[in-house]
Design an enzyme around this catalytic site. Structure first.
Site, mmCIF file in Angstrom:
data_model
loop_
_atom_site.group_PDB
_atom_site.id
_atom_site.type_symbol
_atom_site.label_atom_id
_atom_site.label_comp_id
_atom_site.label_asym_id
_atom_site.label_seq_id
_atom_site.Cartn_x
_atom_site.Cartn_y
_atom_site.Cartn_z
ATOM 1 N N LYS A 157 -62.969 -0.295 -58.462
ATOM 2 C CA LYS A 157 -62.063 0.331 -57.806
ATOM 3 C C LYS A 157 -62.697 1.168 -56.739
ATOM 4 C CE LYS A 157 -57.474 1.081 -57.836
ATOM 5 N NZ LYS A 157 -56.407 0.094 -58.398
ATOM 6 N N ASP A 165 -54.053 -0.184 -52.782
ATOM 7 C CA ASP A 165 -53.629 0.780 -53.880
ATOM 8 C C ASP A 165 -52.857 1.769 -53.204
ATOM 9 O OD1 ASP A 165 -54.020 0.958 -56.835
ATOM 10 O OD2 ASP A 165 -54.093 2.961 -56.198
HETATM 11 P P1 NDP Z 1 -48.076 3.401 -52.312
HETATM 12 O O1 NDP Z 1 -48.929 4.077 -51.619
HETATM 13 O O2 NDP Z 1 -47.312 2.125 -51.646
HETATM 14 O O3 NDP Z 1 -46.741 3.997 -53.098
HETATM 15 C C1 NDP Z 1 -47.080 5.074 -53.775
HETATM 16 C C2 NDP Z 1 -45.875 5.966 -54.048
HETATM 17 O O4 NDP Z 1 -46.125 6.640 -55.152
HETATM 18 C C3 NDP Z 1 -45.191 6.679 -52.918
HETATM 19 O O5 NDP Z 1 -43.902 6.720 -53.232
HETATM 20 C C4 NDP Z 1 -45.864 7.926 -53.384
HETATM 21 O O6 NDP Z 1 -45.263 9.132 -52.675
HETATM 22 C C5 NDP Z 1 -45.886 8.154 -54.802
HETATM 23 N N1 NDP Z 1 -46.876 8.705 -55.145
HETATM 24 C C6 NDP Z 1 -48.339 8.627 -55.121
HETATM 25 N N2 NDP Z 1 -49.104 9.670 -55.737
HETATM 26 C C7 NDP Z 1 -47.834 10.637 -56.139
HETATM 27 C C8 NDP Z 1 -47.994 11.717 -57.141
HETATM 28 N N3 NDP Z 1 -49.444 12.570 -57.271
HETATM 29 N N4 NDP Z 1 -47.050 12.244 -57.496
HETATM 30 C C9 NDP Z 1 -45.931 11.589 -57.112
HETATM 31 N N5 NDP Z 1 -45.505 10.683 -56.276
HETATM 32 C C10 NDP Z 1 -46.795 10.040 -55.804
HETATM 33 O O7 NDP Z 1 -48.729 2.521 -53.642
HETATM 34 P P2 NDP Z 1 -48.521 1.455 -54.565
HETATM 35 O O8 NDP Z 1 -46.884 1.126 -54.518
HETATM 36 O O9 NDP Z 1 -49.581 0.282 -54.071
HETATM 37 O O10 NDP Z 1 -49.230 2.003 -55.965
HETATM 38 C C11 NDP Z 1 -48.087 2.581 -56.914
HETATM 39 C C12 NDP Z 1 -48.820 2.323 -58.182
HETATM 40 O O11 NDP Z 1 -48.957 1.178 -58.576
HETATM 41 C C13 NDP Z 1 -50.240 3.056 -58.414
HETATM 42 O O12 NDP Z 1 -50.330 3.739 -59.795
HETATM 43 C C14 NDP Z 1 -51.257 2.134 -58.241
HETATM 44 O O13 NDP Z 1 -52.243 2.026 -58.661
HETATM 45 C C15 NDP Z 1 -50.356 0.938 -58.751
HETATM 46 N N6 NDP Z 1 -50.601 -0.324 -58.435
HETATM 47 C C16 NDP Z 1 -50.588 -0.974 -57.146
HETATM 48 C C17 NDP Z 1 -50.842 -2.038 -57.174
HETATM 49 C C18 NDP Z 1 -50.532 -2.796 -55.876
HETATM 50 O O14 NDP Z 1 -50.782 -4.079 -55.701
HETATM 51 N N7 NDP Z 1 -50.299 -1.872 -54.561
HETATM 52 C C19 NDP Z 1 -51.329 -3.244 -58.030
HETATM 53 C C20 NDP Z 1 -51.067 -2.654 -59.622
HETATM 54 C C21 NDP Z 1 -50.761 -1.225 -59.684
HETATM 55 P P3 NDP Z 1 -45.933 9.753 -51.530
HETATM 56 O O15 NDP Z 1 -45.796 9.218 -50.180
HETATM 57 O O16 NDP Z 1 -45.275 11.416 -51.610
HETATM 58 O O17 NDP Z 1 -47.254 9.957 -51.852
HETATM 59 O O1 2IT Z 2 -54.172 -1.550 -59.474
HETATM 60 C C1 2IT Z 2 -54.118 -3.039 -59.015
HETATM 61 O O2 2IT Z 2 -54.353 -3.765 -59.940
HETATM 62 C C2 2IT Z 2 -54.274 -2.769 -57.642
HETATM 63 N N1 2IT Z 2 -54.247 -1.936 -56.853
HETATM 64 C C3 2IT Z 2 -54.726 -4.362 -57.052
HETATM 65 C C4 2IT Z 2 -55.905 -4.751 -56.996
HETATM 66 C C5 2IT Z 2 -56.162 -5.908 -56.252
HETATM 67 O O3 2IT Z 2 -57.506 -6.531 -56.184
HETATM 68 O O4 2IT Z 2 -55.313 -6.867 -55.811
#
Ligand code: NDP
Ligand code: 2IT
Length: 451
Positions: A130, A170
């Protein structure tokens, strides 16, 4: 847990905390895994002799670097850049990059540690890593984000590669940022490879990768619900976050017959009791992905919905909760409110969104509860499928990728049942996911000697 195993956990954690002071998120993630796998480790003493767990909690390599960039006014800014290469026992390091002001070494170590087990669960050959930066894209122009990404990649490029380490998105890193980073990587390395995933569909990206994490969460939840003869049909669904994972979880939950009633961001939540249908979701996607606005604007467009300033959505009554924002966004009180209001299934899209105290509440109430490393593995799994397509220099159809994603999520669910079913029949998905993920990595480490 017997006394010997409890002592093993206690002394392991005491040493971990002493060696990694102040890294509270990392301690939290490790404790959860160690508590799950300790009985297996103590029953197989060679794992203790070979110090497999001790090795797993020490990253193979951590890269920390300076990221200088200039804003549109010409002012210079310095951010920290990181890549935690946690474990390469079963494949090249693989995992996302996070750009958020809260990013620090503890958070990236917790994420890289979780990623190692998650990637093992996908059944694909990917190690755990990561990276990220304390840079926040919020409020920055496209040009500023580009300059930052180029500076970040100027250093990172020497540490990654298609057979070494393959980053992805992420929090704060989506298609735009991957594009800028890929462009700089290609320019500096003079090679077009599958080194980043989540690429654009016209230049090596896989169909379904943008949707994969959210869709995978719902496929996993379908399996969980099926163990109780239930489905999404007619169920009220709470979703937190409004980014990539939240949006596509909402889309699939709606397609499966659920009624999604919330989204959130770090400023607050929206509650739409009528349900966020396909048209409203299209508005949210345009708001968040194109205009990069705040979720608050939803209630201007749809005045029947409410904006809950500064609040998370967990007090809203629901059947199913899909936390899709960030770590530790559900505390003990939030968990108690969910249970009290009738929620019977919590399926995590975010990484570690529930605190240990919240998990205790869910498990004591015998809720269907799944940790992110099992239920959000669809994103990285589809990244693995993107790597395969890049290596083969061909492209699968949407249907082919979706079918493989679906199969992988079903297989992860089977693994959780196999290793997590307790004597009374309750499926402890935390235990199941941790043990299943651990065994494969541990066996590979044993086979490969002391490295
Ligand atoms: P994005 O940046 O697309 O969206 C993140 C969302 O979460 C936004 O709405 C953001 O709001 C909110 N957020 C972030 N930090 C905080 C905080 N401290 N408190 C409250 N809200 C918060 O990210 P993703 O959708 O990609 O990721 C969301 C989660 O999913 C994370 O935990 C990530 O690690 C996990 N994840 C993502 C994957 C992927 O493929 N993208 C795969 C597996 C897991 P704001 O705009 O206010 O920051
Ligand atoms: O937390 C996760 O699994 C991700 N942000 C996706 C990682 C990836 O390599 O697609």
């Amino acid at each position: 847990m017997d006394k010997f195993t409890q002592n093993y956990v206690d002394s392991f954690m005491a040493e971990l905390v002493a060696k990694n002071p102040g890294e509270v998120e990392f301690h939290q993630a490790v404790r959860e895994v160690v508590e799950s796998v300790a009985p297996y480790v103590t029953e197989n003493p060679y794992l203790m002799d070979l110090k497999i767990l001790e090795r797993m909690v020490e990253p193979e390599r951590v890269i920390l670097f300076r990221v200088p960039w200039t804003d549109d006014r010409g002012e210079i800014h310095i951010n920290k850049g990181y890549r935690v290469q946690m474990n390469s026992a079963i494949g090249p390091y693989k995992g996302g990059i996070r750009f958020h002001s809260s990013v620090n070494l503890s958070i990236l170590k917790f994420l890289a540690f979780e990623q190692t087990f998650k990637n093992s669960l996908t059944t694909l050959p990917m190690g755990g890593g990561k990276g990220g930066s304390d840079f926040s894209p919020r409020g920055k122009s496209d040009a500023e984000v580009m300059r930052f990404c180029q500076s970040f990649m100027t250093e990172l490029q020497r540490h990654i590669g298609p057979d070494t380490d393959v980053p992805a998105g992420d929090i704060g890193v989506g298609g735009r940022e991957i594009g800028f980073m890929f462009g700089q990587y290609k320019r500096l390395r003079d090679e077009f490879t599958g080194t980043l995933t989540g690429k654009g569909l016209g230049w090596g990206g896989s169909l379904i990768r943008p949707e994969a994490t959210g869709y995978g969460v719902c496929y996993f939840a379908q399996n969980m619900l099926a163990t109780q003869g239930k489905s999404f049909e007619g169920q009220t669904v709470l979703i937190s976050g409004s980014g990539n994972v939240a949006q596509y979880a909402a889309q699939k939950a709606t397609q499966l017959g659920g009624k999604v009633v919330s989204f959130s961001d770090s400023d607050g939540s929206i509650y739409d009791p009528e349900g966020i249908d396909a048209e409203k979701l299209a508005y949210v996607m345009e708001l968040k992905n194109v205009r990069r606005g705040r979720i608050k604007e939803y209630v201007t467009k749809y005045p029947d919905a409410q904006y809950l300033e500064g609040q998370r959505p967990w007090n809203i009554p629901c059947d199913i909760a899909l936390p899709c924002a960030t770590q530790n966004e559900i505390n003990k009180e939030n968990a108690e409110a969910l249970v009290k209001n009738g929620c019977y299934c919590v399926c995590e899209g975010a990484n570690m969104p529930s605190t240990p105290e919240a998990i205790e509440v869910f498990q004591a109430a015998k809720l269907l509860y799944s940790p992110g490393k099992a239920s959000n593995a669809g994103g990285v799994a589809t990244s693995g499928l993107e790597m395969t397509q890049n290596s083969m220099r061909l492209k699968w159809t949407r249907e082919e990728v979706d079918e493989q994603l679906h199969r992988i999520m079903n297989d992860i669910h089977d693994a959780c049942i196999k290793y997590g079913t307790e004597e009374d029949g309750y499926i402890n998905y935390v235990k199941g996911a941790n043990i299943a993920g651990f065994i494969k990595v541990a066996n590979a480490m044993v086979d490969q000697g002391l490295v």
